[in-house]
Design a protein around this motif. Structure first.
Motif, PDB file in Angstrom:
ATOM      1  N   PRO A 106       0.800  -1.230   0.000  1.00  9.02           N
ATOM      2  CA  PRO A 106       0.000   0.000   0.000  1.00  9.02           C
ATOM      3  C   PRO A 106       0.829   1.274   0.000  1.00  9.02           C
ATOM      4  O   PRO A 106       0.439   2.267  -0.643  1.00  9.02           O
ATOM      5  N   ASP A 107       1.954   1.276   0.690  1.00  6.34           N
ATOM      6  CA  ASP A 107       2.782   2.483   0.713  1.00  6.34           C
ATOM      7  C   ASP A 107       3.326   2.816  -0.671  1.00  6.34           C
ATOM      8  O   ASP A 107       3.364   3.985  -1.082  1.00  6.34           O
ATOM      9  N   VAL A 108       3.750   1.784  -1.393  1.00 11.89           N
ATOM     10  CA  VAL A 108       4.251   1.998  -2.757  1.00 11.89           C
ATOM     11  C   VAL A 108       3.117   2.464  -3.669  1.00 11.89           C
ATOM     12  O   VAL A 108       3.289   3.372  -4.493  1.00 11.89           O
ATOM     13  N   GLU A 145      -6.990  -2.580   1.026  1.00 14.83           N
ATOM     14  CA  GLU A 145      -6.016  -1.689   1.652  1.00 14.83           C
ATOM     15  C   GLU A 145      -5.150  -0.992   0.609  1.00 14.83           C
ATOM     16  O   GLU A 145      -4.872   0.222   0.713  1.00 14.83           O
ATOM     17  N   ALA A 146      -4.704  -1.737  -0.395  1.00 18.89           N
ATOM     18  CA  ALA A 146      -3.875  -1.133  -1.440  1.00 18.89           C
ATOM     19  C   ALA A 146      -4.681  -0.139  -2.273  1.00 18.89           C
ATOM     20  O   ALA A 146      -4.173   0.921  -2.666  1.00 18.89           O
ATOM     21  N   VAL A 147      -5.937  -0.469  -2.541  1.00 21.57           N
ATOM     22  CA  VAL A 147      -6.792   0.436  -3.307  1.00 21.57           C
ATOM     23  C   VAL A 147      -7.045   1.725  -2.526  1.00 21.57           C
ATOM     24  O   VAL A 147      -6.973   2.830  -3.074  1.00 21.57           O
ATOM     25  N   ALA A 148      -7.319   1.596  -1.230  1.00 21.98           N
ATOM     26  CA  ALA A 148      -7.532   2.782  -0.394  1.00 21.98           C
ATOM     27  C   ALA A 148      -6.282   3.653  -0.338  1.00 21.98           C
ATOM     28  O   ALA A 148      -6.363   4.881  -0.312  1.00 21.98           O
ATOM     29  N   ALA A 149      -5.102   3.007  -0.342  1.00 22.55           N
ATOM     30  CA  ALA A 149      -3.854   3.763  -0.313  1.00 22.55           C
ATOM     31  C   ALA A 149      -3.692   4.613  -1.571  1.00 22.55           C
ATOM     32  O   ALA A 149      -3.177   5.729  -1.520  1.00 22.55           O
ATOM     33  N   SER A 150      -4.141   4.072  -2.719  1.00 21.39           N
ATOM     34  CA  SER A 150      -4.072   4.849  -3.952  1.00 21.39           C
ATOM     35  C   SER A 150      -4.946   6.094  -3.856  1.00 21.39           C
ATOM     36  O   SER A 150      -4.521   7.197  -4.224  1.00 21.39           O
ATOM     37  N   ARG A 151      -6.153   5.920  -3.343  1.00 22.19           N
ATOM     38  CA  ARG A 151      -7.055   7.073  -3.195  1.00 22.19           C
ATOM     39  C   ARG A 151      -6.456   8.089  -2.228  1.00 22.19           C
ATOM     40  O   ARG A 151      -6.476   9.302  -2.486  1.00 22.19           O
ATOM     41  N   ASP A 152      -5.874   7.609  -1.148  1.00 22.67           N
ATOM     42  CA  ASP A 152      -5.247   8.523  -0.177  1.00 22.67           C
ATOM     43  C   ASP A 152      -4.051   9.240  -0.801  1.00 22.67           C
ATOM     44  O   ASP A 152      -3.840  10.437  -0.576  1.00 22.67           O
ATOM     45  N   SER A 177     -13.404   3.551  -1.761  1.00 22.23           N
ATOM     46  CA  SER A 177     -12.369   4.220  -2.556  1.00 22.23           C
ATOM     47  C   SER A 177     -12.923   4.822  -3.846  1.00 22.23           C
ATOM     48  O   SER A 177     -12.161   5.402  -4.622  1.00 22.23           O
ATOM     49  N   ASP A 178     -14.236   4.684  -4.075  1.00 23.19           N
ATOM     50  CA  ASP A 178     -14.920   5.342  -5.195  1.00 23.19           C
ATOM     51  C   ASP A 178     -14.317   4.926  -6.532  1.00 23.19           C
ATOM     52  O   ASP A 178     -13.718   5.731  -7.246  1.00 23.19           O
ATOM     53  N   LEU A 179     -14.502   3.654  -6.910  1.00 28.02           N
ATOM     54  CA  LEU A 179     -13.959   3.124  -8.153  1.00 28.02           C
ATOM     55  C   LEU A 179     -14.831   3.504  -9.345  1.00 28.02           C
ATOM     56  O   LEU A 179     -16.055   3.424  -9.280  1.00 28.02           O
ATOM     57  N   TYR A 180     -14.173   3.844 -10.430  1.00 33.60           N
ATOM     58  CA  TYR A 180     -14.881   4.084 -11.697  1.00 33.60           C
ATOM     59  C   TYR A 180     -15.325   2.761 -12.296  1.00 33.60           C
ATOM     60  O   TYR A 180     -16.417   2.657 -12.853  1.00 33.60           O
TER      61      TYR A 180
END
Length: 363
Positions: free
Chosen positions: A147-149, A173-180, A211-214
């Motif tokens: 997620p950090d990467v 978790e990784a998807v949420a990290a992208s949004r953040d 995470s509000d995915l398209y």
């Protein structure tokens, strides 16, 4: 115009990925491989296509050289539909889809490049024109798993002007990290490459929904489980996309008949080339389904996709990273997250002969 030469050229160019070592198909991608299909006529005109691709290139190259190319020599290069239909019929016994169709896809695109060059116009004009010539790119990441990467690379891409990002992550978790990492002002898509049952996909789709995915792409195994996709689509909190593993108008008709997707994603180097792409675009338009092609390519397949999506309102996929020596000067990466549709004859730009010479894989 008669086809005088038909050859497959494997080009492998060093590729820098902004994240940790990653790839697909059990390999690490430190190079991007492109299988060029080169068709030369008896008049000396040359057309370029691209056949899928990446890890599958040795098999596709063999299919083209041993199965397809011998049947092309001496044939009329202007009779694209008739020739491709005949070759599909002749070759289907040895594999209706897969490497046979990949090879035919490259041939089809090369013939369309020739046709547009012979007419002296960019390909999109032969295909009915363009509603736009500036197309947003979406940065398509490799799978990082950290997620950090993911947050760091997303922030980098958004800072470079991309307003559309596609992940290949499989955890909320990784998807949420992208949004953040990128904030709220970009569109986020997730391609999971067919890992789950319908029940598993439904649970994870809801876990990713904050995470509000398209769109959520290829969540169901196997990819041809169109009824499973339809079941998920009926309940999922975001739109569903699929199609990079489907071939020809026939499989896409089955997909849309099942109500499987909000976005169909044919891949020009897999699906049957430009001819099948245009059939599928028309099908999507009549069914009110989005048309969002798969195009993680750096060769003629990418350019052909640009000419086709110029008729739509969707972005074009760009495999996010950097090539040591791109085949096309001035094309990669996009400028401020945008591509201009080339307006030269055919695909609009010729591949750099020095790059082909220096990076061809001898096989």
């Amino acid at each position: 115009m008669k086809i005088a030469k038909a050859e497959a050229i494997w080009v492998a160019t060093p590729f820098t990925n902004p994240g940790p070592p990653s790839g697909f198909g059990g390999t690490t991608w430190n190079k991007v491989s492109t299988l060029l299909i080169r068709i030369e006529t008896d008049e000396g005109l040359v057309g370029w296509g691209e056949a899928f691709g990446h890890n599958a290139i040795p098999a596709t190259k063999a299919a083209f050289e041993n199965q397809i190319a011998p049947l092309c020599i001496g044939r009329d290069a202007t009779q694209i539909s008739a020739l491709l239909t005949e070759l599909q019929k002749v070759c289907h016994t040895f594999g209706r889809y897969g490497q046979s169709m990949f090879a035919l896809s490259g041939l089809d695109t090369a013939l369309w490049d020739l046709a547009a060059k012979a007419a002296g116009v960019p390909l999109y004009r032969l295909l009915g024109g363009a509603t736009r010539t500036e197309i947003p790119a979406y940065a398509s990441f490799l799978r990082y798993g950290d997620p950090d990467v993911v947050a760091e690379v997303t922030a980098q891409a958004v800072g470079e002007g991309y307003q559309w990002i596609k992940l290949h992550e499989r955890t909320p978790e990784a998807v949420a990290a992208s949004r953040d990492g990128g904030g709220e002002d970009f569109r986020l898509m997730v391609d999971t490459n067919c890992p789950w049952t319908v029940q598993e996909a439904d649970e994870i789709a809801w876990a990713m929904s904050p995470s509000d995915l398209y769109w959520l792409e290829e969540p169901i195994w196997p990819p041809e489980n169109f009824h499973g996709l339809a079941e998920l689509r009926a309940n999922a909190p975001m739109k569903i996309a699929a199609g990079e593993n489907a071939s020809t108008i026939w499989e896409f008709t089955q997909m849309l008949d099942a109500g499987a997707v909000d976005f169909a994603q044919p891949s020009v180097a897999k699906v049957g080339g430009v001819t099948e792409m245009m059939k599928i675009l028309s099908l999507c338009q009549t069914r009110n389904v989005g048309f969002a092609p798969h195009s993680p390519y750096y060769g003629p397949g990418f350019l052909a996709t640009l000419h086709i999506v110029a008729q739509t309102d969707q972005p074009v996929e760009f495999l996010y990273g950097k090539l040591e020596a791109p085949l096309y000067d001035g094309v990669f990466p996009p400028k401020d997250g945008m591509y201009h549709v080339p307006d030269g004859p055919g695909l609009g730009i010729e591949p750099n002969p020095d790059v082909i010479k220096d990076y061809t894989v001898k096989s």
